[in-house]
Design an enzyme around this catalytic site. Structure first.
Site, PDB file in Angstrom:
ATOM      1  N   GLY A  11       0.818  -1.201   0.000  1.00 19.93           N
ATOM      2  CA  GLY A  11       0.000   0.000   0.000  1.00 19.93           C
ATOM      3  C   GLY A  11       0.852   1.251   0.000  1.00 19.93           C
ATOM      4  N   ARG A  21      13.429   9.809  -3.313  1.00 17.06           N
ATOM      5  CA  ARG A  21      14.304  10.949  -3.638  1.00 17.06           C
ATOM      6  C   ARG A  21      15.600  10.881  -2.832  1.00 17.06           C
ATOM      7  NH1 ARG A  21      15.012  15.895  -1.008  1.00 17.06           N
ATOM      8  NH2 ARG A  21      15.567  17.684  -2.331  1.00 17.06           N
ATOM      9  N   ARG A  25      19.290  10.455  -4.606  1.00 18.03           N
ATOM     10  CA  ARG A  25      20.270  11.544  -4.544  1.00 18.03           C
ATOM     11  C   ARG A  25      21.441  11.237  -3.614  1.00 18.03           C
ATOM     12  NH1 ARG A  25      16.987  17.222  -5.598  1.00 18.03           N
ATOM     13  NH2 ARG A  25      16.313  16.603  -7.700  1.00 18.03           N
ATOM     14  N   ARG A  72       0.461  -5.551  -6.132  1.00 15.18           N
ATOM     15  CA  ARG A  72       0.490  -6.792  -5.367  1.00 15.18           C
ATOM     16  C   ARG A  72       1.117  -7.870  -6.241  1.00 15.18           C
ATOM     17  NH1 ARG A  72      -0.427  -4.882  -0.303  1.00 15.18           N
ATOM     18  NH2 ARG A  72      -2.264  -3.522  -0.286  1.00 15.18           N
ATOM     19  N   ASP A 103       4.866  -4.566   5.949  1.00 10.21           N
ATOM     20  CA  ASP A 103       5.196  -5.925   6.359  1.00 10.21           C
ATOM     21  C   ASP A 103       5.430  -6.860   5.170  1.00 10.21           C
ATOM     22  OD1 ASP A 103       5.184  -8.013   8.638  1.00 10.21           O
ATOM     23  OD2 ASP A 103       3.723  -8.826   7.220  1.00 10.21           O
ATOM     24  N   THR A 125       4.514   2.757   5.631  1.00  7.52           N
ATOM     25  CA  THR A 125       3.127   2.302   5.764  1.00  7.52           C
ATOM     26  C   THR A 125       2.392   3.216   6.726  1.00  7.52           C
ATOM     27  OG1 THR A 125       1.684   0.541   6.620  1.00  7.52           O
ATOM     28  CG2 THR A 125       3.910   0.631   7.503  1.00  7.52           C
ATOM     29  N   ASP A 127       0.088   2.342   8.627  1.00 14.14           N
ATOM     30  CA  ASP A 127      -0.381   1.577   9.788  1.00 14.14           C
ATOM     31  C   ASP A 127       0.548   1.661  10.996  1.00 14.14           C
ATOM     32  OD1 ASP A 127      -2.715   0.641   8.546  1.00 14.14           O
ATOM     33  OD2 ASP A 127      -1.631  -0.996   7.591  1.00 14.14           O
ATOM     34  N   ASP A 129       2.995  -0.210  11.852  1.00 11.82           N
ATOM     35  CA  ASP A 129       3.037  -1.535  12.474  1.00 11.82           C
ATOM     36  C   ASP A 129       4.302  -2.333  12.149  1.00 11.82           C
ATOM     37  OD1 ASP A 129       2.506  -1.953   9.800  1.00 11.82           O
ATOM     38  OD2 ASP A 129       0.900  -3.404  10.128  1.00 11.82           O
ATOM     39  N   ARG A 171      -6.276  -2.963   9.765  1.00  4.40           N
ATOM     40  CA  ARG A 171      -6.816  -4.324   9.861  1.00  4.40           C
ATOM     41  C   ARG A 171      -6.258  -5.059  11.073  1.00  4.40           C
ATOM     42  NH1 ARG A 171      -6.025  -4.370   4.272  1.00  4.40           N
ATOM     43  NH2 ARG A 171      -4.062  -5.497   4.537  1.00  4.40           N
ATOM     44  N   GLU A 187     -14.857   9.951  22.128  1.00  5.83           N
ATOM     45  CA  GLU A 187     -15.371   9.392  23.376  1.00  5.83           C
ATOM     46  C   GLU A 187     -15.103   7.890  23.496  1.00  5.83           C
ATOM     47  OE1 GLU A 187     -16.962  13.290  23.066  1.00  5.83           O
ATOM     48  OE2 GLU A 187     -16.976  11.668  21.586  1.00  5.83           O
ATOM     49  N   ARG A 211     -26.147  12.626  31.564  1.00  3.81           N
ATOM     50  CA  ARG A 211     -25.601  13.885  32.088  1.00  3.81           C
ATOM     51  C   ARG A 211     -25.720  15.026  31.073  1.00  3.81           C
ATOM     52  NH1 ARG A 211     -20.314  14.824  30.373  1.00  3.81           N
ATOM     53  NH2 ARG A 211     -19.194  13.040  29.516  1.00  3.81           N
ATOM     54  N   ARG A 243     -24.682   7.983  12.917  1.00  3.85           N
ATOM     55  CA  ARG A 243     -24.301   8.209  11.533  1.00  3.85           C
ATOM     56  C   ARG A 243     -22.879   7.678  11.349  1.00  3.85           C
ATOM     57  NH1 ARG A 243     -28.828   8.699  11.402  1.00  3.85           N
ATOM     58  NH2 ARG A 243     -30.161  10.338  10.518  1.00  3.85           N
ATOM     59  N   HIS A 249      -9.726   5.188   1.496  1.00  4.33           N
ATOM     60  CA  HIS A 249      -8.394   5.396   0.945  1.00  4.33           C
ATOM     61  C   HIS A 249      -7.928   6.842   0.955  1.00  4.33           C
ATOM     62  CE1 HIS A 249      -9.064   1.288  -0.407  1.00  4.33           C
ATOM     63  NE2 HIS A 249      -7.761   1.207  -0.568  1.00  4.33           N
ATOM     64  N   ARG A 252      -4.673   7.390   2.781  1.00  6.11           N
ATOM     65  CA  ARG A 252      -3.366   7.082   2.198  1.00  6.11           C
ATOM     66  C   ARG A 252      -2.819   8.222   1.351  1.00  6.11           C
ATOM     67  NH1 ARG A 252      -3.588   1.004  -0.270  1.00  6.11           N
ATOM     68  NH2 ARG A 252      -3.697  -0.156   1.703  1.00  6.11           N
TER      69      ARG A 252
END
Length: 319
Positions: A11, A21, A25, A72, A103, A125, A127, A129, A171, A187, A211, A243, A249, A252
């Site tokens: 991704g 870059r 360089r 991919r 990963d 990435t 994520d 991760d 994910r 919240e 409240r 809602r 995406h 990203r």
């Protein structure tokens, strides 16, 4: 070493171009030839490899996505695909490869490392991760994109006195949801690393109504469940009509933040330095604002750990 390659895989993440870059360089500054591998490991297998010059990476530091593009490539997960990629590298005289990605990209670099080919991984990435680094390229930009969306949605939530559920990417890792939830004043935050407790969520929402609380923001990482699925659960348990906004995406894309441009530039240059020293099978990262490198095979055996202290703090501050 006189000739190296660079590819982006998986991704896309804001700041990948800044990293490309820096690799190009930094390498040219040290009299190396640089070849860009287009379309990730798929392009490596097919030989979509072209020489890059200083001007090849001009005017890209501010651009999102990746000029090398990505794809991919299930074939590269096989020994046969890995051998094809290795043959292409040797055919082009490329003696070392910088791999920018997450990963899956690291696993491709690990496979080449195990075949005796020098690779250096650069964590790109949204994520956040990848083990061995506090931050990955693209995380800060994606985080700010989410915060901007939360701020805008909160205006509407307040005006219409509604509860809004915002679904964000993640994910397997909840860093984006957790950091955005804390920084955006949500919240409730749902992340894969923290078990879902619908009863406590129900109590929190109902106590807020008792409240006089007029609106709420709930952040849901996609790895927990979809925003729409969670909205149904909230409706069933509390009767509250919500809602849902799925950011998708858009997280990203966009021009990378200054933090991501700095991180990408530093990590990309560090990767070239390692190859110049003859060090392959490494991955670069940042710890306490210091650049580090570590064995890529060992790193992939370490599971990603999210700081649950941030999760506890978010709960304490959202009473």
């Amino acid at each position: 070493m006189k000739r190296i390659g660079v590819l982006t895989s998986g991704g896309d993440a804001p700041g990948m171009n800044a990293a490309v870059r820096a690799v190009v360089r930094k390498a040219i500054y040290h009299d190396l030839e640089v070849y860009g591998v287009y379309q990730g490991y798929q392009g490596l297998i097919s030989g979509n490899i072209h020489k890059m010059e200083v001007g090849s990476v001009g005017d890209i530091i501010h651009r999102g996505g990746t000029i090398l593009r990505s794809a991919r490539c299930p074939e590269f997960q096989t020994p046969e695909g890995q051998e094809k990629g290795l043959k292409q590298l040797k055919a082009h005289g490329i003696e070392g490869l910088v791999v920018i990605g997450g990963d899956g990209s690291y696993r491709g670099a690990k496979a080449l490392t195990e075949l005796g080919y020098p690779c250096v991984g650069v964590p790109g990435t949204i994520d956040n991760d990848i083990p061995g680094t506090e931050f990955t390229i693209g995380f800060d930009t994606a985080l700010n994109t989410i915060i901007d969306a939360i701020d805008k949605i909160r205006d509407t939530a307040s005006s219409h006195e509604r509860t809004f559920i915002i679904e964000v990417m993640g994910r397997d890792a909840g860093d984006l949801a957790l950091w955005a939830g804390l920084a955006g004043g949500a919240e409730t935050i749902l992340i894969p690393e923290d078990p879902l407790d619908m009863e406590s969520i129900k109590d929190r929402l109902l106590k807020g109504l008792e409240r006089g609380k007029k609106h709420s923001i709930i952040i849901v990482a996609e790895g927990v469940m979809s925003g729409n699925e969670f909205a149904e659960k909230v409706k069933q348990m509390t009767g509250i009509d919500t809602r849902v906004s799925v950011l998708g995406h858009m997280q990203r894309g966009g021009s990378p933040t200054a933090a991501d441009r700095m991180l990408a530039s530093r990590l990309g240059a560090k990767a070239v330095e390692l190859l110049l020293k003859g060090k392959g099978g490494r991955a670069v990262g940042i710890e306490r604002n210091e650049l580090v490198d570590y064995d890529i095979i060992e790193a992939l055996a370490i599971p990603h750990k999210l700081d649950l202290n941030i999760s506890r703090l978010a709960k304490e501050l959202s009473i």
